[in-house]
Design a protein around this motif. Structure first.
Motif, PDB file in Angstrom:
ATOM      1  N   TYR A  33       0.817  -1.216   0.000  1.00 13.30           N
ATOM      2  CA  TYR A  33       0.000   0.000   0.000  1.00 13.30           C
ATOM      3  C   TYR A  33       0.847   1.260   0.000  1.00 13.30           C
ATOM      4  O   TYR A  33       0.421   2.308  -0.469  1.00 13.30           O
ATOM      5  CB  TYR A  33      -0.973  -0.014   1.187  1.00 13.30           C
ATOM      6  N   LEU A  34       2.069   1.168   0.535  1.00 17.17           N
ATOM      7  CA  LEU A  34       2.971   2.319   0.561  1.00 17.17           C
ATOM      8  C   LEU A  34       4.192   2.101  -0.330  1.00 17.17           C
ATOM      9  O   LEU A  34       5.170   2.825  -0.231  1.00 17.17           O
ATOM     10  CB  LEU A  34       3.421   2.599   2.003  1.00 17.17           C
ATOM     11  N   GLY A  35       4.128   1.109  -1.182  1.00 22.11           N
ATOM     12  CA  GLY A  35       5.254   0.798  -2.051  1.00 22.11           C
ATOM     13  C   GLY A  35       6.463   0.330  -1.277  1.00 22.11           C
ATOM     14  O   GLY A  35       7.594   0.589  -1.650  1.00 22.11           O
ATOM     15  N   GLU A  36       6.218  -0.418  -0.189  1.00 23.25           N
ATOM     16  CA  GLU A  36       7.303  -0.799   0.708  1.00 23.25           C
ATOM     17  C   GLU A  36       8.171  -1.957   0.219  1.00 23.25           C
ATOM     18  O   GLU A  36       9.216  -2.227   0.793  1.00 23.25           O
ATOM     19  CB  GLU A  36       6.770  -1.080   2.115  1.00 23.25           C
ATOM     20  N   TRP A  37       7.756  -2.652  -0.829  1.00 24.24           N
ATOM     21  CA  TRP A  37       8.558  -3.742  -1.394  1.00 24.24           C
ATOM     22  C   TRP A  37       8.955  -3.378  -2.813  1.00 24.24           C
ATOM     23  O   TRP A  37       8.103  -3.082  -3.655  1.00 24.24           O
ATOM     24  CB  TRP A  37       7.786  -5.053  -1.407  1.00 24.24           C
ATOM     25  N   GLU A  38      10.250  -3.421  -3.094  1.00 25.29           N
ATOM     26  CA  GLU A  38      10.783  -3.161  -4.426  1.00 25.29           C
ATOM     27  C   GLU A  38      11.042  -4.506  -5.092  1.00 25.29           C
ATOM     28  O   GLU A  38      11.626  -5.399  -4.483  1.00 25.29           O
ATOM     29  CB  GLU A  38      12.081  -2.375  -4.285  1.00 25.29           C
ATOM     30  N   LEU A  39      10.591  -4.662  -6.325  1.00 26.95           N
ATOM     31  CA  LEU A  39      10.772  -5.903  -7.067  1.00 26.95           C
ATOM     32  C   LEU A  39      11.686  -5.650  -8.253  1.00 26.95           C
ATOM     33  O   LEU A  39      11.523  -4.652  -8.960  1.00 26.95           O
ATOM     34  CB  LEU A  39       9.419  -6.407  -7.565  1.00 26.95           C
ATOM     35  N   THR A  40      12.642  -6.544  -8.462  1.00 29.24           N
ATOM     36  CA  THR A  40      13.485  -6.507  -9.654  1.00 29.24           C
ATOM     37  C   THR A  40      13.608  -7.927 -10.192  1.00 29.24           C
ATOM     38  O   THR A  40      13.664  -8.886  -9.418  1.00 29.24           O
ATOM     39  CB  THR A  40      14.895  -5.948  -9.363  1.00 29.24           C
ATOM     40  N   ALA A  41      13.617  -8.047 -11.512  1.00 35.34           N
ATOM     41  CA  ALA A  41      13.752  -9.363 -12.143  1.00 35.34           C
ATOM     42  C   ALA A  41      14.333  -9.188 -13.537  1.00 35.34           C
ATOM     43  O   ALA A  41      14.169  -8.137 -14.162  1.00 35.34           O
ATOM     44  CB  ALA A  41      12.391 -10.056 -12.239  1.00 35.34           C
ATOM     45  N   THR A  42      15.009 -10.219 -13.993  1.00 37.70           N
ATOM     46  CA  THR A  42      15.461 -10.310 -15.374  1.00 37.70           C
ATOM     47  C   THR A  42      14.823 -11.564 -15.934  1.00 37.70           C
ATOM     48  O   THR A  42      15.015 -12.649 -15.378  1.00 37.70           O
ATOM     49  CB  THR A  42      16.993 -10.397 -15.453  1.00 37.70           C
ATOM     50  N   VAL A  43      14.030 -11.396 -16.987  1.00 33.84           N
ATOM     51  CA  VAL A  43      13.290 -12.529 -17.541  1.00 33.84           C
ATOM     52  C   VAL A  43      13.660 -12.742 -19.003  1.00 33.84           C
ATOM     53  O   VAL A  43      14.065 -11.812 -19.692  1.00 33.84           O
ATOM     54  CB  VAL A  43      11.760 -12.332 -17.402  1.00 33.84           C
ATOM     55  N   ALA A  44      13.497 -13.960 -19.451  1.00 33.50           N
ATOM     56  CA  ALA A  44      13.739 -14.319 -20.843  1.00 33.50           C
ATOM     57  C   ALA A  44      12.490 -14.987 -21.390  1.00 33.50           C
ATOM     58  O   ALA A  44      11.701 -15.577 -20.645  1.00 33.50           O
ATOM     59  CB  ALA A  44      14.925 -15.264 -20.946  1.00 33.50           C
ATOM     60  N   GLU A  45      12.310 -14.900 -22.694  1.00 32.78           N
ATOM     61  CA  GLU A  45      11.173 -15.548 -23.345  1.00 32.78           C
ATOM     62  C   GLU A  45      11.368 -17.060 -23.284  1.00 32.78           C
ATOM     63  O   GLU A  45      12.409 -17.576 -23.671  1.00 32.78           O
ATOM     64  CB  GLU A  45      11.066 -15.077 -24.792  1.00 32.78           C
ATOM     65  N   THR A  46      10.354 -17.758 -22.749  1.00 26.93           N
ATOM     66  CA  THR A  46      10.449 -19.215 -22.628  1.00 26.93           C
ATOM     67  C   THR A  46       9.564 -19.927 -23.632  1.00 26.93           C
ATOM     68  O   THR A  46       9.822 -21.080 -23.967  1.00 26.93           O
ATOM     69  CB  THR A  46      10.088 -19.682 -21.211  1.00 26.93           C
ATOM     70  N   THR A  47       8.490 -19.299 -24.080  1.00 25.16           N
ATOM     71  CA  THR A  47       7.657 -19.841 -25.148  1.00 25.16           C
ATOM     72  C   THR A  47       7.268 -18.687 -26.051  1.00 25.16           C
ATOM     73  O   THR A  47       7.055 -17.569 -25.605  1.00 25.16           O
ATOM     74  CB  THR A  47       6.363 -20.509 -24.631  1.00 25.16           C
ATOM     75  N   SER A  48       7.193 -18.962 -27.330  1.00 26.65           N
ATOM     76  CA  SER A  48       6.810 -17.917 -28.279  1.00 26.65           C
ATOM     77  C   SER A  48       5.424 -18.212 -28.822  1.00 26.65           C
ATOM     78  O   SER A  48       4.780 -19.154 -28.402  1.00 26.65           O
ATOM     79  CB  SER A  48       7.840 -17.830 -29.410  1.00 26.65           C
ATOM     80  N   GLY A  49       4.980 -17.406 -29.720  1.00 31.31           N
ATOM     81  CA  GLY A  49       3.653 -17.570 -30.294  1.00 31.31           C
ATOM     82  C   GLY A  49       2.892 -16.271 -30.192  1.00 31.31           C
ATOM     83  O   GLY A  49       3.477 -15.205 -30.013  1.00 31.31           O
ATOM     84  N   SER A  50       1.578 -16.350 -30.281  1.00 24.33           N
ATOM     85  CA  SER A  50       0.773 -15.126 -30.241  1.00 24.33           C
ATOM     86  C   SER A  50       0.829 -14.450 -28.880  1.00 24.33           C
ATOM     87  O   SER A  50       0.722 -13.245 -28.769  1.00 24.33           O
ATOM     88  CB  SER A  50      -0.677 -15.418 -30.627  1.00 24.33           C
ATOM     89  N   THR A  51       1.006 -15.230 -27.797  1.00 25.24           N
ATOM     90  CA  THR A  51       1.158 -14.681 -26.450  1.00 25.24           C
ATOM     91  C   THR A  51       2.378 -15.334 -25.813  1.00 25.24           C
ATOM     92  O   THR A  51       2.268 -16.349 -25.134  1.00 25.24           O
ATOM     93  CB  THR A  51      -0.101 -14.945 -25.591  1.00 25.24           C
ATOM     94  N   PRO A  52       3.578 -14.751 -26.027  1.00 23.18           N
ATOM     95  CA  PRO A  52       4.787 -15.374 -25.469  1.00 23.18           C
ATOM     96  C   PRO A  52       4.800 -15.346 -23.946  1.00 23.18           C
ATOM     97  O   PRO A  52       4.162 -14.495 -23.324  1.00 23.18           O
ATOM     98  CB  PRO A  52       5.925 -14.517 -26.036  1.00 23.18           C
ATOM     99  N   GLU A  53       5.517 -16.291 -23.354  1.00 19.07           N
ATOM    100  CA  GLU A  53       5.663 -16.350 -21.908  1.00 19.07           C
ATOM    101  C   GLU A  53       7.108 -16.020 -21.554  1.00 19.07           C
ATOM    102  O   GLU A  53       8.030 -16.402 -22.258  1.00 19.07           O
ATOM    103  CB  GLU A  53       5.305 -17.740 -21.380  1.00 19.07           C
ATOM    104  N   TYR A  54       7.280 -15.297 -20.462  1.00 21.60           N
ATOM    105  CA  TYR A  54       8.594 -14.904 -19.976  1.00 21.60           C
ATOM    106  C   TYR A  54       8.763 -15.419 -18.553  1.00 21.60           C
ATOM    107  O   TYR A  54       7.804 -15.465 -17.791  1.00 21.60           O
ATOM    108  CB  TYR A  54       8.729 -13.373 -19.966  1.00 21.60           C
ATOM    109  N   SER A  55      10.003 -15.760 -18.173  1.00 15.06           N
ATOM    110  CA  SER A  55      10.247 -16.173 -16.798  1.00 15.06           C
ATOM    111  C   SER A  55      11.693 -15.914 -16.428  1.00 15.06           C
ATOM    112  O   SER A  55      12.562 -15.771 -17.294  1.00 15.06           O
ATOM    113  CB  SER A  55       9.891 -17.644 -16.591  1.00 15.06           C
ATOM    114  N   GLY A  56      11.916 -15.845 -15.107  1.00 10.58           N
ATOM    115  CA  GLY A  56      13.264 -15.636 -14.615  1.00 10.58           C
ATOM    116  C   GLY A  56      13.252 -15.376 -13.122  1.00 10.58           C
ATOM    117  O   GLY A  56      12.194 -15.270 -12.491  1.00 10.58           O
ATOM    118  N   PRO A  57      14.455 -15.257 -12.539  1.00  9.32           N
ATOM    119  CA  PRO A  57      14.570 -15.022 -11.095  1.00  9.32           C
ATOM    120  C   PRO A  57      14.166 -13.598 -10.726  1.00  9.32           C
ATOM    121  O   PRO A  57      14.299 -12.676 -11.525  1.00  9.32           O
ATOM    122  CB  PRO A  57      16.058 -15.251 -10.824  1.00  9.32           C
ATOM    123  N   LEU A  58      13.659 -13.458  -9.491  1.00  8.13           N
ATOM    124  CA  LEU A  58      13.301 -12.127  -9.004  1.00  8.13           C
ATOM    125  C   LEU A  58      13.813 -11.938  -7.590  1.00  8.13           C
ATOM    126  O   LEU A  58      14.085 -12.892  -6.872  1.00  8.13           O
ATOM    127  CB  LEU A  58      11.794 -11.881  -9.060  1.00  8.13           C
TER     128      LEU A  58
END
Length: 129
Positions: A33-58
């Motif tokens: 509610y106060l933006g108290e958690w900062e999130l960072t991640a680097t993701v790569a495309e894992t499946t392609s197509g009309s709606t690609p999926e991305y995943s990676g560590p955060l």
């Protein structure tokens, strides 16, 4: 390359890579509610197509004013799909053995709610770049 931080909830900007160039995407955001958690991640495309999926560590870091002995940090994984037709980002966020869902609508960032089992949903803003 600029980094975008807003002292609000959690956020994600998405800039798709040109076809054939599977470049990683940077995800940044804030949750709570106060933006108290900062999130960072680097993701790569894992499946392609009309709606690609991305995943990676955060990494989620508690940046709120009530931290003691330094910021608390949690690691996990982020997996998501972006629907260009509806401008929505749907994600699974796994941290400390807990799997949470997220659905965000694109405006200046992806804004939505992160829902974890047995807990009240919390605001999350994400930027993907």
């Amino acid at each position: 390359m600029k980094t975008y931080f807003l002292p609000v909830l959690l956020s994600v900007l998405v800039t798709p890579s040109p076809a054939g160039a599977a470049q990683p995407l940077q995800v940044i955001g804030y949750s709570g509610y106060l933006g108290e958690w900062e999130l960072t991640a680097t993701v790569a495309e894992t499946t392609s197509g009309s709606t690609p999926e991305y995943s990676g560590p955060l990494t989620m870091k508690h940046v709120g004013i009530c931290t003691q002995d330094g910021p608390e940090e949690k690691t996990g994984a982020l997996r998501f799909r972006i629907s260009t037709a509806s401008s929505r980002l749907n994600a699974i966020i796994s941290v400390a053995g807990v799997e949470c869902t997220y659905a965000g609508q694109l405006s200046d960032s992806y804004s939505g709610t992160m829902n974890c089992p047995g807990r009240q949903g919390v605001p999350l803003k994400l930027w993907v770049k």
